[in-house]
Scaffold this motif. Structure first.
Motif, PDB file in Angstrom:
ATOM      1  N   GLN A 276       0.716  -1.141   0.084  1.00  0.00           N
ATOM      2  CA  GLN A 276      -0.363   0.005   0.441  1.00  0.00           C
ATOM      3  C   GLN A 276       0.480   1.189  -0.344  1.00  0.00           C
ATOM      4  O   GLN A 276       1.894   1.238   0.463  1.00  0.00           O
ATOM      5  CB  GLN A 276      -1.076  -0.479   1.427  1.00  0.00           C
ATOM      6  CG  GLN A 276      -2.049  -1.378   1.178  1.00  0.00           C
ATOM      7  CD  GLN A 276      -3.439  -0.800   2.139  1.00  0.00           C
ATOM      8  OE1 GLN A 276      -3.141  -0.397   3.039  1.00  0.00           O
ATOM      9  NE2 GLN A 276      -4.452  -0.578   1.529  1.00  0.00           N
ATOM     10  N   ASN A 281      -3.244   3.682   3.352  1.00  0.00           N
ATOM     11  CA  ASN A 281      -2.425   2.409   4.520  1.00  0.00           C
ATOM     12  C   ASN A 281      -3.472   2.031   5.223  1.00  0.00           C
ATOM     13  O   ASN A 281      -3.488   0.835   6.448  1.00  0.00           O
ATOM     14  CB  ASN A 281      -1.601   2.583   4.743  1.00  0.00           C
ATOM     15  CG  ASN A 281      -1.013   3.554   6.150  1.00  0.00           C
ATOM     16  OD1 ASN A 281      -2.450   3.903   6.112  1.00  0.00           O
ATOM     17  ND2 ASN A 281      -0.143   3.705   6.592  1.00  0.00           N
ATOM     18  N   ILE A 306      -4.885   4.377  -6.788  1.00  0.00           N
ATOM     19  CA  ILE A 306      -5.195   3.451  -5.026  1.00  0.00           C
ATOM     20  C   ILE A 306      -5.221   4.248  -4.171  1.00  0.00           C
ATOM     21  O   ILE A 306      -4.664   4.221  -2.467  1.00  0.00           O
ATOM     22  CB  ILE A 306      -3.944   2.540  -4.561  1.00  0.00           C
ATOM     23  CG1 ILE A 306      -2.340   3.327  -5.000  1.00  0.00           C
ATOM     24  CG2 ILE A 306      -3.689   0.724  -5.365  1.00  0.00           C
ATOM     25  CD1 ILE A 306      -0.794   2.398  -4.250  1.00  0.00           C
ATOM     26  N   GLN A 330       4.472  -1.255   3.163  1.00  0.00           N
ATOM     27  CA  GLN A 330       3.822   0.234   2.798  1.00  0.00           C
ATOM     28  C   GLN A 330       5.315   0.489   1.920  1.00  0.00           C
ATOM     29  O   GLN A 330       6.204   0.509   2.787  1.00  0.00           O
ATOM     30  CB  GLN A 330       3.116   1.211   3.641  1.00  0.00           C
ATOM     31  CG  GLN A 330       4.235   1.783   4.840  1.00  0.00           C
ATOM     32  CD  GLN A 330       3.644   2.811   5.445  1.00  0.00           C
ATOM     33  OE1 GLN A 330       2.671   3.016   5.705  1.00  0.00           O
ATOM     34  NE2 GLN A 330       4.597   2.772   6.847  1.00  0.00           N
TER      35      GLN A 330
END
Ligand code: F0G
Length: 399
Positions: A276, A281, A306, A330
């Motif tokens: 992410q 996140n 995203i 992340q």
């Protein structure tokens, strides 16, 4: 048993031709559940190998080559296909070296008809829409789902309706939705807000919702795993690495891999790593609490694909991680853009969100999660032409 819709939480079942997006009893997400016992007896690797290279529909599609695993109840002439899939799996030794591993493959889903993996889901979703007698289909989108929906709606003679955030939709994606003739509605709100609006729209009007909450979308996206592993001559890699936004793709990967093992096409599961953006996140944060806690976030990232703060498929993604002993990582926007530039400079190219994949692999290697001798398949989810403005700004140093 025929294929059915089934709640992933309370297991309640519904007929495959019911228009429904969540369990009526408990609100849980729905799966399309197939008769795996029958499939175990009736399909083998050879079933799918025999179809490679065919010119005939629907098996010329990299989705419908695996028709029995996606929608065994369909007649061939019911399928709406461009055809999609058949994307390359690139062996990239230089990028592997940069990330610190021996063997890296990148599967380029930007090579689909509208330039993203969404086409694999959309062929499933639009086919189901027509089966249900729908004439209008809609989605909220950060840009790629809308481009794909617009194309497949036009291709099948349906009206496409797309809700997009007013700002920050990449120009390549916006231009596609307009060009393919969808009704484009730009809302002064983010993706999460738009998704709520589409849910309302589909509940009140005769409009079929084609966001990834729709389980028929995810059935099509399973084919990414089928195809990648077939391309590896049915050898299972150690890791599959994928960017996560609304978490539809990662959810579908989990289901695909689990079913492949149930049917006997593979004998072990690869581990799934979902990457992410640091500013979007919620899954990563939940992962740190071992999924004890989940909180939506306000999303902010340069990887607009995203930029999602409240992913609808969260429970399915957690299930996929459990099935595959998966991990979540992340990455910063800076790391994403550096990795994207390296992929671009190989002559492959991808959009920003796909850069997360390579940036995430490097971070997982540095953190000792991925071992240097393990084989990794990373997903490139969108085409380099999707977001030209960000690419130019990066190289002009004006981001
Ligand atoms: N990469 C790209 C290029 C995407 O467009 C998306 C999602 C993702 C990754 C994340 O996939 O949502 O299944 O976790 N784009 C959606 C859209 C949300 O509207 O186009 P996911």
């Amino acid at each position: 048993m025929d294929s059915i819709l089934q709640c992933m939480r309370c297991r309640k079942t519904y007929p495959i031709d019911q228009v429904i997006y969540a369990c009526e009893s408990c609100g849980g997400l729905l799966d399309v559940t197939h008769d795996l016992d029958t499939l175990k007896r009736t399909v083998t690797r050879a079933t799918f190998d025999a179809r490679l290279g065919t010119l005939d529909a629907p098996y010329n599609s990299g989705v419908w080559r695996y028709k029995e695993l996606i929608a065994p109840y369909l007649r061939d002439d019911q399928i709406i296909s461009r055809p999609e899939g058949n994307t390359n799996l690139y062996h990239v030794p230089k990028l592997a070296q940069w990330a610190g591993i021996g063997k890296l493959y990148l599967k380029h889903e930007g090579e689909n008809p509208t330039g993203s993996f969404k086409d694999r889901g959309m062929t499933g979703g639009v086919t189901q829409a027509r089966l249900l007698g729908m004439t209008r289909v809609a989605c909220a989108s950060t840009g790629n789902t809308s481009a794909s929906l617009a194309a497949y709606a036009a291709w099948s003679g349906m009206q496409g309706i797309v809700l997009m955030q007013n700002k920050q939709i990449a120009s390549g994606k916006l231009s596609q939705s307009i060009a393919y003739g969808a009704t484009c509605i730009r809302v002064d709100g983010d993706f999460d807000k738009n998704l709520e609006l589409v849910k309302e729209l589909s509940a009140t009007a005769d409009i079929y919702m084609l966001n990834s909450i729709n389980p028929f979308r995810l059935e099509g996206q399973k084919s990414i795993m089928f195809e990648a592993i077939q391309q590896l001559r049915w050898n299972v890699p150690d890791w599959i690495v994928v960017p996560g936004g609304n978490l539809g793709n990662s959810s579908s990967f989990g289901k695909a891999l689990w079913e492949m093992r149930e049917i006997g096409l593979i004998d072990r599961l690869p581990r799934l790593a979902i990457i992410q953006a640091e500013g979007a996140n919620p899954l990563y944060r939940a992962y740190l609490t071992e999924f004890e806690e989940y909180h939506p976030v306000h999303a902010e990232t340069i990887a607009t694909a995203i930029k999602i703060g409240n992913p609808v498929n969260y429970p399915k993604a957690v299930r996929a991680l459990e099935w595959t002993s998966g991990v979540v990582e992340q990455v910063t926007d800076q790391q994403t853009m550096e990795a994207k530039a390296l992929i671009d400079a190989q002559g492959i190219g991808c959009e920003p969100a796909s850069g997360c994949t390579l940036a995430g692999i490097k971070k997982l290697v540095e953190g000792g999660i991925i071992a240097p001798n393990e084989t990794v398949v990373g997903l490139l989810t969108g085409h380099v032409l999707k977001d030209p403005d960000v690419t130019i700004a990066y190289h002009e140093d004006t981001l």
